[in-house]
Motif scaffolding. Structure first.
Motif, PDB file in Angstrom:
ATOM      1  N   UNK A  59     138.269 -37.701  42.808  1.00  0.00           N
ATOM      2  CA  UNK A  59     137.544 -38.516  43.785  1.00  0.00           C
ATOM      3  C   UNK A  59     138.488 -39.583  44.349  1.00  0.00           C
ATOM      4  N   UNK A  60     138.199 -40.005  45.571  1.00  0.00           N
ATOM      5  CA  UNK A  60     138.993 -41.046  46.237  1.00  0.00           C
ATOM      6  C   UNK A  60     138.079 -42.235  46.495  1.00  0.00           C
ATOM      7  N   UNK A  61     138.525 -43.425  46.084  1.00  0.00           N
ATOM      8  CA  UNK A  61     137.857 -44.674  46.433  1.00  0.00           C
ATOM      9  C   UNK A  61     138.674 -45.303  47.556  1.00  0.00           C
ATOM     10  N   UNK A  62     138.062 -45.464  48.707  1.00  0.00           N
ATOM     11  CA  UNK A  62     138.792 -45.795  49.928  1.00  0.00           C
ATOM     12  C   UNK A  62     138.319 -47.093  50.550  1.00  0.00           C
ATOM     13  N   UNK A  87     137.692 -33.012  48.575  1.00  0.00           N
ATOM     14  CA  UNK A  87     137.771 -34.112  47.607  1.00  0.00           C
ATOM     15  C   UNK A  87     136.739 -35.164  48.015  1.00  0.00           C
ATOM     16  N   UNK A  88     135.809 -35.514  47.135  1.00  0.00           N
ATOM     17  CA  UNK A  88     134.832 -36.538  47.490  1.00  0.00           C
ATOM     18  C   UNK A  88     135.504 -37.874  47.794  1.00  0.00           C
ATOM     19  N   UNK A  89     135.061 -38.495  48.879  1.00  0.00           N
ATOM     20  CA  UNK A  89     135.600 -39.789  49.293  1.00  0.00           C
ATOM     21  C   UNK A  89     134.460 -40.802  49.297  1.00  0.00           C
ATOM     22  N   UNK A  90     134.646 -41.853  48.506  1.00  0.00           N
ATOM     23  CA  UNK A  90     133.686 -42.935  48.425  1.00  0.00           C
ATOM     24  C   UNK A  90     134.327 -44.150  49.093  1.00  0.00           C
ATOM     25  N   UNK A  91     133.720 -44.615  50.168  1.00  0.00           N
ATOM     26  CA  UNK A  91     134.204 -45.829  50.812  1.00  0.00           C
ATOM     27  C   UNK A  91     133.749 -47.004  49.950  1.00  0.00           C
ATOM     28  N   UNK A  92     134.699 -47.814  49.514  1.00  0.00           N
ATOM     29  CA  UNK A  92     134.448 -48.996  48.680  1.00  0.00           C
ATOM     30  C   UNK A  92     135.099 -50.163  49.405  1.00  0.00           C
TER      31      UNK A  92
END
Length: 145
Positions: A59-62, A87-92
């Protein structure tokens, strides 16, 4: 529970430390990798240069607001790249602007999480994140079928 690889794409040193601390306190097996802007994130994901042996993140925390290449630009590139788009991308991010939320989802972000202010709130968000993404949701396998 299997250890998960997380790519944190963040340029703010205080937010990096807060995220590292939150993951440490959340207590689930993980490896946290860091890219300080979108250009470095793409190099990591494409295993270029010093990132030749980088793992494929689960996962990517972006973050959105970064130098050289911001989060929305990264999302735009990732979600059209055949090798990276699953790839799951989570905007943080600190942004709570409706426009940023809409643009992130229009670029196929998997979730949008506004950054909490306190460490306690941040730890709770990371615990919830871990419980969902690594105990409830099924993540894509490391290889394409």
């Amino acid at each position: 529970m299997k250890s998960i690889d997380i790519l944190l794409v963040e340029d703010n040193a205080a937010d990096i430390l807060l995220t590292e601390e939150a993951f440490s306190e959340a207590d689930f097996p993980h490896s946290l990798h860091l890219a300080r802007d979108g250009v470095e994130a793409l190099a990591f994901l494409r295993r270029e240069g010093e990132h030749a042996s980088a793992p494929r993140p689960d996962v990517i925390l972006l973050d959105l607001n970064m130098p050289r290449m911001g989060g929305l630009e990264v999302l735009d590139v990732l979600k059209v790249d055949h090798d990276l788009r699953n790839i799951p991308v989570i905007v943080l991010t600190t942004s709570r602007a409706e426009q940023d939320i809409w643009r992130s989802y229009n670029l196929h972000a998997n979730a949008y999480i506004p950054k909490p202010v306190t460490l306690e709130e941040f730890v709770e968000v990371i615990r919830s994140f871990g419980a969902f993404w690594f105990a409830t949701a099924a993540l894509p396998p490391d290889h394409q079928p």
